[in-house]
Design an enzyme around this catalytic site. Structure first.
Site, PDB file in Angstrom:
ATOM      1  N   SER A   1       0.828  -1.202   0.000  1.00 48.57           N
ATOM      2  CA  SER A   1       0.000   0.000   0.000  1.00 48.57           C
ATOM      3  C   SER A   1       0.868   1.260   0.000  1.00 48.57           C
ATOM      4  CB  SER A   1      -0.883   0.003   1.242  1.00 48.57           C
ATOM      5  OG  SER A   1      -0.064  -0.070   2.398  1.00 48.57           O
TER       6      SER A   1
ATOM      7  N   TYR B   1      -4.265   0.598   3.627  1.00 53.93           N
ATOM      8  CA  TYR B   1      -5.191  -0.466   3.222  1.00 53.93           C
ATOM      9  C   TYR B   1      -5.800  -1.129   4.465  1.00 53.93           C
ATOM     10  CZ  TYR B   1      -3.554  -0.903  -1.714  1.00 53.93           C
ATOM     11  OH  TYR B   1      -3.260  -0.718  -3.042  1.00 53.93           O
ATOM     12  N   GLY B   2      -5.030  -1.175   5.525  1.00 50.72           N
ATOM     13  CA  GLY B   2      -5.367  -2.028   6.671  1.00 50.72           C
ATOM     14  C   GLY B   2      -6.623  -1.648   7.418  1.00 50.72           C
TER      15      GLY B   2
ATOM     16  N   CYS C   1       2.996  -6.978   1.426  1.00 50.12           N
ATOM     17  CA  CYS C   1       2.049  -6.319   2.332  1.00 50.12           C
ATOM     18  C   CYS C   1       1.273  -7.418   3.040  1.00 50.12           C
ATOM     19  CB  CYS C   1       1.114  -5.438   1.499  1.00 50.12           C
ATOM     20  SG  CYS C   1      -0.235  -4.712   2.446  1.00 50.12           S
ATOM     21  N   ASN C   2       1.295  -7.390   4.364  1.00 50.77           N
ATOM     22  CA  ASN C   2       0.591  -8.427   5.125  1.00 50.77           C
ATOM     23  C   ASN C   2      -0.918  -8.337   4.937  1.00 50.77           C
ATOM     24  OD1 ASN C   2       2.593  -9.843   7.252  1.00 50.77           O
ATOM     25  ND2 ASN C   2       3.260  -7.765   6.824  1.00 50.77           N
ATOM     26  N   THR C   3      -1.419  -7.094   4.827  1.00 53.07           N
ATOM     27  CA  THR C   3      -2.862  -6.897   4.671  1.00 53.07           C
ATOM     28  C   THR C   3      -3.330  -7.542   3.374  1.00 53.07           C
ATOM     29  OG1 THR C   3      -2.622  -4.815   5.863  1.00 53.07           O
ATOM     30  CG2 THR C   3      -4.654  -5.125   4.610  1.00 53.07           C
TER      31      THR C   3
ATOM     32  N   GLU D   1       5.285   6.048   8.217  1.00 53.47           N
ATOM     33  CA  GLU D   1       5.285   6.869   6.998  1.00 53.47           C
ATOM     34  C   GLU D   1       5.664   8.325   7.308  1.00 53.47           C
ATOM     35  OE1 GLU D   1       4.014   6.351   3.553  1.00 53.47           O
ATOM     36  OE2 GLU D   1       3.917   4.181   3.767  1.00 53.47           O
TER      37      GLU D   1
ATOM     38  N   CYS E   1       3.195  -6.532   9.772  1.00 49.28           N
ATOM     39  CA  CYS E   1       2.904  -5.453   8.827  1.00 49.28           C
ATOM     40  C   CYS E   1       4.254  -4.981   8.334  1.00 49.28           C
ATOM     41  CB  CYS E   1       2.156  -4.320   9.529  1.00 49.28           C
ATOM     42  SG  CYS E   1       1.989  -2.834   8.509  1.00 49.28           S
ATOM     43  N   THR E   2       4.381  -4.798   7.026  1.00 52.92           N
ATOM     44  CA  THR E   2       5.705  -4.479   6.495  1.00 52.92           C
ATOM     45  C   THR E   2       6.178  -3.074   6.879  1.00 52.92           C
ATOM     46  OG1 THR E   2       4.662  -3.912   4.375  1.00 52.92           O
ATOM     47  CG2 THR E   2       5.610  -6.112   4.585  1.00 52.92           C
ATOM     48  N   HIS E   3       5.287  -2.278   7.463  1.00 52.58           N
ATOM     49  CA  HIS E   3       5.719  -0.972   7.978  1.00 52.58           C
ATOM     50  C   HIS E   3       6.390  -1.076   9.355  1.00 52.58           C
ATOM     51  CE1 HIS E   3       3.123   0.701   4.847  1.00 52.58           C
ATOM     52  NE2 HIS E   3       3.678   1.880   5.089  1.00 52.58           N
TER      53      HIS E   3
HETATM   54  N1  DGL Z   1       2.244  -2.456   4.901  1.00 52.54           N
HETATM   55  C1  DGL Z   1       0.925  -2.996   5.025  1.00 52.54           C
HETATM   56  C2  DGL Z   1       0.964  -4.366   5.682  1.00 52.54           C
HETATM   57  O1  DGL Z   1       1.984  -5.042   5.644  1.00 52.54           O
HETATM   58  C3  DGL Z   1      -0.105  -2.199   5.741  1.00 52.54           C
HETATM   59  C4  DGL Z   1      -0.189  -0.747   5.676  1.00 52.54           C
HETATM   60  C5  DGL Z   1      -1.585  -0.275   5.428  1.00 52.54           C
HETATM   61  O2  DGL Z   1      -2.436  -0.308   6.334  1.00 52.54           O
HETATM   62  O3  DGL Z   1      -1.804   0.102   4.297  1.00 52.54           O
HETATM   63  O4  DGL Z   1      -0.022  -4.809   6.227  1.00 52.54           O
END
Ligand code: DGL
Length: 271
Positions: free
Chosen positions: A11, A42-43, A73-75, A153, A189-191
Site C-alpha cells: 500500500s 489499506y489495513g 504487504c501483510n494486509t 510513513e 505489517c511491512t511498515h
Molecule cells: N504495509 C501494510 C501491511 O503489511 C499495511 C499498511 C496499510 O495499512 O496500508 O499490512
C-alpha cells in the site's frame, strides 16, 4: 526467463523492507516495486476494497514481463492472496504471512506468539491460521496497531511518541505475568520493522521480535533455485512506481530501503 523482473507491491513504502531483504539475498535480480501511496492505508479498509486495490496493483505490475509476484504487504497477503491467485494462475505468487508465521514458529520457545498488524490482518486471523498450520499447539494473541503505519510513513518510528504508542497498543500484553507472556512478537505489517527499536525498548529483551522480510526472501530464493530461474545480472535494475507524490515516495522510502533513492527513477502511475 531468468532476466524477467520480480514484481512487488504494498500500500505504501512498507514493502521496501521486503525489497531490502530480497536485494541482500538476491542481488542479481531485476525488481519492479509499486507503492500505492495515494490510497494508503489499506489495513483499515474493508475486504472488498482491499481486494479491488490489490487486483489493480497486480494488473499494473503485470504490464511488465514478470517471473514472480511478491505481495509485500501483510494486509494484501491476508485478504487478497486467493483472489489474485485465481485471476493470475500462471505466475508464481508469494505472500508474506506464511513466511512470517514460519519465522515466529522457529523463534518461540514457550509456544505463545503475539502478532501485531493492521486491523484487517488481525481481524481476518490469517496469522493465527498460518501459525497453527505449522504448530497446532501454539497460542496466538493478535493486536491491531493501525497508527504504527502512519507513524512509520511520517518518520515517527523512534523516540518518545513511538514508545508511548507502543505502550498503548501493548498494554494488555505488558501486564501479563512472565509465564503468561508471549516470548515472540511478529511484526505482521511491512511498515512495523521501522518501529522495531521502539517496540523492543517497551517490551524488553525477554521478548524477541520477528518479521517476514528475511523468511520471505529465503522463500523467493528457494523457489527461484528450484525452478532454475535465478538471475545473476551484473547491473540489475530496480524500477519504482508510486501512485502519489514522487518526491515524498523517495524521502519516506529511504529509511525503509536503507539506501538513497535520490538518483532512482520513480514513476508516477495511475491505477
Ligand atoms: N504495509 C501494510 C501491511 O503489511 C499495511 C499498511 C496499510 O495499512 O496500508 O499490512
Amino acid at each position: 526467463m531468468n532476466n524477467k523482473a520480480i514484481g512487488l507491491f504494498d500500500s505504501g513504502v512498507g514493502g521496501l523492507t521486503v525489497l531490502k531483504a530480497l536485494m541482500q539475498i538476491l542481488p542479481g535480480e531485476n525488481y519492479i516495486y509499486l507503492g500505492d501511496t495515494a490510497r494508503l492505508p489499506y489495513g483499515t479498509k474493508g475486504k472488498e476494497t482491499i481486494i479491488r486495490y490489490a487486483l489493480q496493483c497486480t494488473e499494473k505490475l503485470m504490464e511488465n514481463d514478470l517471473k514472480m509476484l511478491v505481495l509485500a504487504c501483510n494486509t494484501v497477503s491476508s485478504v487478497a492472496l486467493p483472489a489474485i491467485k485465481e485471476k493470475y494462475p500462471h505466475i508464481e505468487i508469494i505472500g508474506v504471512v506464511e513466511p512470517g508465521a514460519e519465522a515466529a514458529c522457529n523463534a518461540t520457545k514457550n509456544n505463545h506468539i503475539a502478532v501485531l498488524g493492521t486491523q484487517s490482518t488481525i481481524q481476518g486471523k490469517a496469522y493465527d491460521k498460518a501459525i497453527l498450520a505449522i504448530n497446532p499447539t501454539a497460542k496466538v494473541t493478535g493486536k491491531a496497531c493501525p497508527l504504527f503505519v502512519g507513524m512509520a510513513e511520517e518518520g515517527l518510528s523512534q523516540g518518545f511518541i513511538a514508545e508511548e504508542m507502543a505502550k498503548h497498543y501493548l498494554k494488555d500484553i505488558l501486564k501479563l505475568s512472565k509465564e503468561n507472556k508471549p516470548d515472540t512478537i511478529v511484526l505482521g505489517c511491512t511498515h512495523f520493522p521501522l518501529l522495531k527499536g521502539a517496540i523492543q525498548n517497551v517490551v524488553g529483551n525477554d521478548i524477541q521480535l520477528v518479521d517476514s522480510a528475511q523468511t520471505t526472501a529465503k522463500k523467493v530464493f528457494a523457489r527461484l533455485t528450484k525452478t532454475n530461474s535465478l538471475a545473476e545480472n551484473k547491473k540489475p535494475f530496480i524500477h519504482f512506481l508510486t501512485t502519489d507524490d514522487v518526491a515524498k515516495f523517495k524521502a519516506v522510502g529511504e529509511p525503509f530501503l536503507g539506501i538513497s533513492l535520490d538518483k532512482s527513477h520513480v514513476e508516477l502511475v495511475d491505477l
